[in-house]
Scaffold this motif. Structure first.
Motif, short mmCIF file in Angstrom:
data_model
loop_
_atom_site.label_atom_id
_atom_site.label_comp_id
_atom_site.label_asym_id
_atom_site.label_seq_id
_atom_site.Cartn_x
_atom_site.Cartn_y
_atom_site.Cartn_z
N ALA A 39 9.80 -5.79 0.65
CA ALA A 39 8.47 -5.89 2.31
C ALA A 39 7.65 -4.95 2.41
CB ALA A 39 9.66 -5.22 3.43
N ASN A 40 7.27 -4.68 1.01
CA ASN A 40 6.34 -3.80 0.70
C ASN A 40 4.76 -4.67 0.47
OD1 ASN A 40 6.78 -0.99 0.98
ND2 ASN A 40 8.45 -1.29 -0.47
N PRO A 41 3.20 -3.56 0.10
CA PRO A 41 2.54 -4.95 0.15
C PRO A 41 2.54 -6.02 -1.86
CG PRO A 41 1.97 -3.37 0.74
CD PRO A 41 3.12 -2.94 0.27
N PHE A 42 2.41 -7.11 -1.80
CA PHE A 42 3.37 -7.97 -3.18
C PHE A 42 2.57 -6.86 -4.02
CE2 PHE A 42 2.75 -11.29 -6.18
CZ PHE A 42 3.52 -12.02 -5.86
N LEU A 43 1.06 -6.29 -4.05
CA LEU A 43 1.20 -5.81 -5.04
C LEU A 43 1.49 -3.99 -5.74
CD1 LEU A 43 -1.32 -5.45 -7.37
CD2 LEU A 43 -2.47 -4.16 -5.95
N TRP A 44 2.81 -4.32 -4.97
CA TRP A 44 3.90 -3.13 -4.91
C TRP A 44 4.72 -3.89 -5.94
CZ3 TRP A 44 4.72 1.27 -1.05
CH2 TRP A 44 4.06 1.66 -0.50
N PHE A 45 4.53 -5.03 -5.26
CA PHE A 45 6.40 -5.44 -6.55
C PHE A 45 5.73 -6.26 -7.46
CE2 PHE A 45 7.35 -10.12 -6.88
CZ PHE A 45 8.93 -9.88 -7.44
N ILE A 46 4.33 -6.58 -7.78
CA ILE A 46 3.98 -6.70 -9.06
C ILE A 46 3.79 -5.62 -9.82
CG2 ILE A 46 1.88 -8.05 -10.70
CD1 ILE A 46 3.58 -9.74 -9.18
N LEU A 47 3.59 -4.22 -9.65
CA LEU A 47 3.19 -3.04 -10.28
C LEU A 47 5.32 -2.87 -10.77
CD1 LEU A 47 0.33 -1.36 -8.91
CD2 LEU A 47 0.20 -1.97 -10.71
N ASP A 48 6.22 -3.13 -9.72
CA ASP A 48 7.02 -2.40 -10.41
C ASP A 48 7.97 -3.39 -11.13
OD1 ASP A 48 9.29 -1.00 -9.35
OD2 ASP A 48 10.17 -2.82 -8.53
N LYS A 49 7.42 -5.21 -10.64
CA LYS A 49 7.88 -5.84 -11.76
C LYS A 49 8.04 -5.59 -13.91
CE LYS A 49 10.84 -8.36 -9.76
NZ LYS A 49 12.37 -8.20 -10.63
N ILE A 50 6.06 -4.57 -13.41
CA ILE A 50 5.73 -4.38 -14.80
C ILE A 50 6.41 -3.21 -15.49
CG2 ILE A 50 3.52 -4.23 -16.00
CD1 ILE A 50 2.37 -5.85 -13.83
N CYS A 51 5.83 -2.03 -14.47
CA CYS A 51 6.06 -0.68 -14.47
C CYS A 51 7.78 -0.12 -14.52
CB CYS A 51 5.23 0.42 -13.99
SG CYS A 51 4.15 -0.93 -14.61
#
Length: 344
Positions: A39-51
């Motif tokens: 539920a955090n910002p979508f950009l957090w989700f993207i960065l978490d998927k990458i890193c």
């Protein structure tokens, strides 16, 4: 050049973009819910998927503090490089594919949270009320968003974590990105979001044995002013929230006990706990099995045995905070246009 940049700070254009981005993130988040349970910002989700996978492989409590600090620094740089690339792409998209003015609000919305947060908390409230089954999905979104292992605590503990998420998410996922966007546009909002996403992944609220040390310190530099603004916002929203009290929130900030340090939620969590008269924080196990021995936050006479009514009041306060921010932005826009009209 400097005069041009200074003129853009909190300009009418950026205020309008902010208003549309808030509407998008609230409506889309409520309809679609959190991406991947986050539920955090979508950009957090993207960065978490990458890193995220790399962080999981790198963190090992058997390594020395100095070793973990070095590895954490490398991971933070990795986050910043990825975020810088995404920020550059966002600027290029805004310039070459404006989509009749909708590109900028959409791109800013990626750094914000709103409707998805309420959707997750409402789903938790419904499960506690017996309106939906207490399945994995009922708690999964809060667990992912807070990086907490909710299987190791009872309903009272789950509610404490959910209410604490209101404060930290309002601060890091809403007020701070908006603040930096109004100051420096999309690049500033994206870079801050990359820093705070790294802190979210690495710091474990300050209990990460060094790997999140640099990310936490860097975020605290860029997050201190937004945190003060968030605290004021929570105190103001308490005026509009049943059972909450603005004077209690302010008094709590000056208390010698029952306050949270910056890493564990800081002023916003302190203000929320005191405003609602609750005991928040406390030890919790994170998703990787580490026990985070967080301090208890709130009045000495408050209860930690929270129920769905307390969660409902926290959700209501969060909604009031968003409405207040929207009202302030609209008020600022009206003032800008009134000033411009008076100069004609």
């Amino acid at each position: 050049m400097f005069d041009v940049l200074l003129h853009q700070v909190a300009s009418p254009e950026r205020i309008e973009i902010s208003i549309f981005a808030i509407l998008m993130v609230v409506l889309v988040g409520m309809i679609s819910g959190p991406s991947g349970g986050n539920a955090n910002p979508f950009l957090w989700f993207i960065l978490d998927k990458i890193c995220g996978g790399l962080i999981k492989k790198t963190y090992n409590v058997d390594r020395s503090v100095e070793s973990l600090k070095f590895r954490g620094s490398i991971l933070l740089i990795f986050y910043l490089v990825i975020t810088g690339i995404l920020a550059a792409l966002a600027v290029l998209v805004e310039m070459h594919f404006p989509l009749k003015g909708f590109a900028a609000p959409i791109l800013l919305a990626l750094t914000l949270s709103g409707g998805a947060t309420w959707s997750s908390l409402i789903k938790l409230h419904q499960a506690l009320s017996g309106k939906s089954s207490k399945s994995k999905g009922s708690y999964y979104q809060i667990a992912v968003s807070t990086r907490s292992n909710l299987n190791t605590t009872d309903d009272h503990g789950i509610i404490r974590i959910g209410i604490g998420f209101v404060a930290t998410n309002l601060d890091k996922g809403f007020v701070a990105p908006l603040f930096w966007f109004l100051i420096g546009g999309l690049p500033a909002a994206y870079i801050y979001t990359g820093i705070v996403a790294a802190r979210w992944s690495l710091s474990k609220d300050g209990f990460a044995k060094g790997i999140g040390h640099l990310a936490l310190n860097l975020e605290s530099i860029f997050g201190v002013i937004p945190q003060i603004l968030t605290t004021i916002l929570i105190a103001a929203a308490a005026l509009l929230t049943p059972t909450a009290g603005m004077t209690r929130a302010v008094a709590g900030l000056f208390s010698k006990t029952g306050t949270a340090n910056y890493a564990e939620g800081g002023f916003p969590l302190t203000a929320l706990a005191w405003a609602l008269g609750l005991s928040l924080g406390g030890p919790v196990e994170d998703i990787h099995g580490s026990v985070l021995k967080r301090d208890w936050v709130g009045p000495a006479t408050s209860t930690a045995r929270l129920d769905k009514g307390h969660l409902r009041h926290a959700i209501y306060l969060s909604i009031m905070a968003y409405i207040l921010v929207g009202a302030c932005l609209i008020g600022g826009l009206v003032l800008w246009k009134a000033q411009a009209a008076s100069l004609l």
